[in-house]
Design a protein around this motif. Structure first.
Motif, PDB file in Angstrom:
ATOM      1  N   PRO A   1      34.612   7.529  37.933  1.00 27.03           N
ATOM      2  CA  PRO A   1      34.058   6.174  37.791  1.00 27.03           C
ATOM      3  C   PRO A   1      32.655   6.190  37.187  1.00 27.03           C
ATOM      4  O   PRO A   1      31.985   7.226  37.187  1.00 27.03           O
TER       5      PRO A   1
ATOM      6  N   ASP B   1      30.030   4.435  38.322  1.00 31.48           N
ATOM      7  CA  ASP B   1      29.037   4.652  39.389  1.00 31.48           C
ATOM      8  C   ASP B   1      29.544   5.784  40.275  1.00 31.48           C
ATOM      9  O   ASP B   1      30.597   5.708  40.891  1.00 31.48           O
TER      10      ASP B   1
ATOM     11  N   GLY C   1      29.975   8.393  43.259  1.00 31.21           N
ATOM     12  CA  GLY C   1      29.880   8.291  44.717  1.00 31.21           C
ATOM     13  C   GLY C   1      29.597   9.638  45.358  1.00 31.21           C
ATOM     14  O   GLY C   1      30.083  10.672  44.909  1.00 31.21           O
ATOM     15  N   TRP C   2      28.773   9.616  46.414  1.00 29.83           N
ATOM     16  CA  TRP C   2      28.385  10.854  47.112  1.00 29.83           C
ATOM     17  C   TRP C   2      28.506  10.613  48.594  1.00 29.83           C
ATOM     18  O   TRP C   2      28.061   9.604  49.095  1.00 29.83           O
ATOM     19  N   TRP C   3      29.126  11.551  49.298  1.00 27.48           N
ATOM     20  CA  TRP C   3      29.402  11.307  50.710  1.00 27.48           C
ATOM     21  C   TRP C   3      28.746  12.336  51.630  1.00 27.48           C
ATOM     22  O   TRP C   3      28.872  12.244  52.836  1.00 27.48           O
TER      23      TRP C   3
ATOM     24  N   ARG D   1      32.565  18.082  39.115  1.00 28.51           N
ATOM     25  CA  ARG D   1      33.448  18.197  40.287  1.00 28.51           C
ATOM     26  C   ARG D   1      34.861  17.743  39.959  1.00 28.51           C
ATOM     27  O   ARG D   1      35.823  18.211  40.574  1.00 28.51           O
TER      28      ARG D   1
END
Lengths: 268, 201
Positions: free
Chosen positions: B75, B77, B79-81, B127
């Motif tokens: 995507p 934007d 995302g990081w978790w 990733r």
């Protein structure tokens, strides 16, 4: 067992305190008089009605009446859970999820206690069944409402991070694992704290009531400990069902995040 | 190879598409026309109808996580978790990919909060590539990058395509579309139009 019966006059004298509060509010311009009067009247009327209803239900001691009262209590608790949500689930899930979880968990635990530990005869004896269910429902409701709102706000807040994991092939349970865990933990915290503080900071209401009614404190304490266990059991089960059910609804079988099934956050 | 049959992303008209191994489709159109919606539909992240195949995989016959491991959507934007970069990396050695994108190998131990938008964008690509998907769906992968970094990303993508991968890339940059695209998809007003490279010129 002895207890001192209160006359209406005794209670009326107590109402002087409410009047005093009202005057204080008027004098300080707090504008609380109106809400105070309404809340007081509601409390008096609701409790008086409940007194009559319970008396009637105790007298008939029918499983149907006990069941009806239990159902009404669960429906109100379901509404209360939904009312405490910032972001409500769409459709019947809004009221249904919490109500279903409480129906299962509270009923199961109450029936378990009535049939085994307390051993009333008949097991649905309303004098025991209804107050017991009330205590279990009232406390597990708080945990369920908290757990669900932690889940929905967590999932909505971390949408991008959750979808980033889904994109890389995570399942919905993997991607939402931290939100599930934090929701269950938050839902359980009030009861765990209540247990830790019981007796030191707070004297639980039921125990206090029994002591006022003349039950020896050690007996009352034993009852209270059992009630605590029951409440924690029902809360754990109810929170678990609500959180997993909530996540199942906010995702789908193709492991998509379905925030379209969540109402936007309320303002203010 | 990516084959879409009567795919209907939310709010768009159905369309078919066949993209060979090593081929690239660029997607363009005005803001809000549904470019991202198309990528999300292919990745099965939004409810959609139609069939999609990647090589021998048939989307409706496998679980969504297996599909997405092979058809990786990156995507716009990112995302990081977790707190640190390395917690986000699937198994494998990200070293060569980091080198190819001019990223410091030490960045794996950095906190995500310290990364610039451009670094996040490139690390999200790393990733995704590390899992070696057959199909790569990229949503404006160079929007936060300068010319040099854009070149390195494009080089990495072309390199990956030459190893047989199929790429769908959303871009606002017409020149980038010309550089990378074998086919071109334009979405506007709910309609989807697919042009070959020659027809597009």
């Amino acid at each position: 067992m002895t207890y001192i019966s209160l006359s209406v006059t005794d209670v009326a004298i107590g109402a002087i305190l409410i009047v005093a509060n009202g005057l204080l509010s008027f004098g300080l311009g707090l504008k609380l008089e109106r809400t105070l009067v309404i809340a007081t009247l509601r409390m008096v009327v609701q409790l008086t009605l409940v007194g009559y209803v319970l008396t009637a239900v105790f007298n008939v001691a029918s499983p149907w009446w006990t069941g009806t009262i239990a159902l009404v209590m669960i429906i109100f608790a379901g509404y209360e859970v939904a009312a405490r949500q910032d972001r409500r689930l769409k459709g019947v899930w809004s009221y249904g999820l919490g109500a279903t979880a409480m129906t299962f968990s509270s009923t199961l635990v109450t029936v378990l206690a009535l049939t085994t530990q307390i051993g009333t005869d008949p097991w649905y004896d309303p004098q025991y069944a209804i107050p017991l269910l009330g205590m279990i429902l009232g406390n597990s409701m708080t945990g369920i409402a908290l757990g669900l709102s932690t889940l929905t706000s967590g999932v909505a807040r971390d949408r991008v991070a959750i979808e980033a994991q889904l994109c890389l092939g995570a399942t919905r349970w993997q991607a939402c694992g931290p939100m599930i865990r934090s929701a269950i933990r938050t839902g359980m915290m009030p009861m765990i704290n209540a247990m830790a503080a019981a007796g030191l900071v707070s004297l639980p209401g039921m125990m206090t009531g029994q002591i006022l009614a003349g039950v020896p404190p050690t007996e009352a304490v034993r009852y209270q400990i059992l009630i605590m266990f029951l409440i924690v059991g029902a809360t754990g089960l109810g929170v678990l069902m609500t959180v997993f059910g909530g996540l199942a609804y906010l995702t789908d079988s193709r492991h998509r995040l379905r925030l379209d099934r969540l109402h936007p956050a309320r303002m203010g | 190879m990516l084959t879409l049959t009567q795919l209907v992303p939310r709010g768009l008209a159905p369309f078919d598409l066949t993209l060979e191994d090593g081929a690239c489709l660029t997607v363009s159109g005005p803001s809000g026309a549904g470019k991202t919606v198309i990528l999300r539909a292919i990745a099965d992240l939004d409810a959609n109808t139609g069939e999609a195949r990647a090589g021998s995989l048939i989307r409706s016959q496998i679980s969504a996580p297996v599909w997405r491991k092979n058809v990786a959507y990156v995507p716009a934007d990112t995302g990081w978790w977790a707190d640190h970069v390395d917690s986000h990396m699937p198994e494998g050695d990200p070293g060569p990919l980091l080198d190819a994108l001019d990223l410091d190998r030490a960045c794996l131990s950095w906190p995500v909060a310290q990364l610039s938008t451009g670094e996040r964008q490139r690390l999200a690509l790393v990733r995704a590539l590390l899992a070696e998907p057959d199909v790569l769906l990229l949503d404006e992968p160079t929007s936060a990058l300068d010319i040099d970094a854009t070149k390195t990303v494009e080089r990495l993508i072309t390199d990956y395509m030459s190893r047989g991968a199929t790429v769908v890339i959303v871009t606002h940059d017409d020149e980038q579309a010309q550089r990378l695209g074998d086919q071109h998809l334009r979405v506007d007003g709910g309609k989807v139009e697919i042009l070959s490279r020659e027809a597009g010129q």
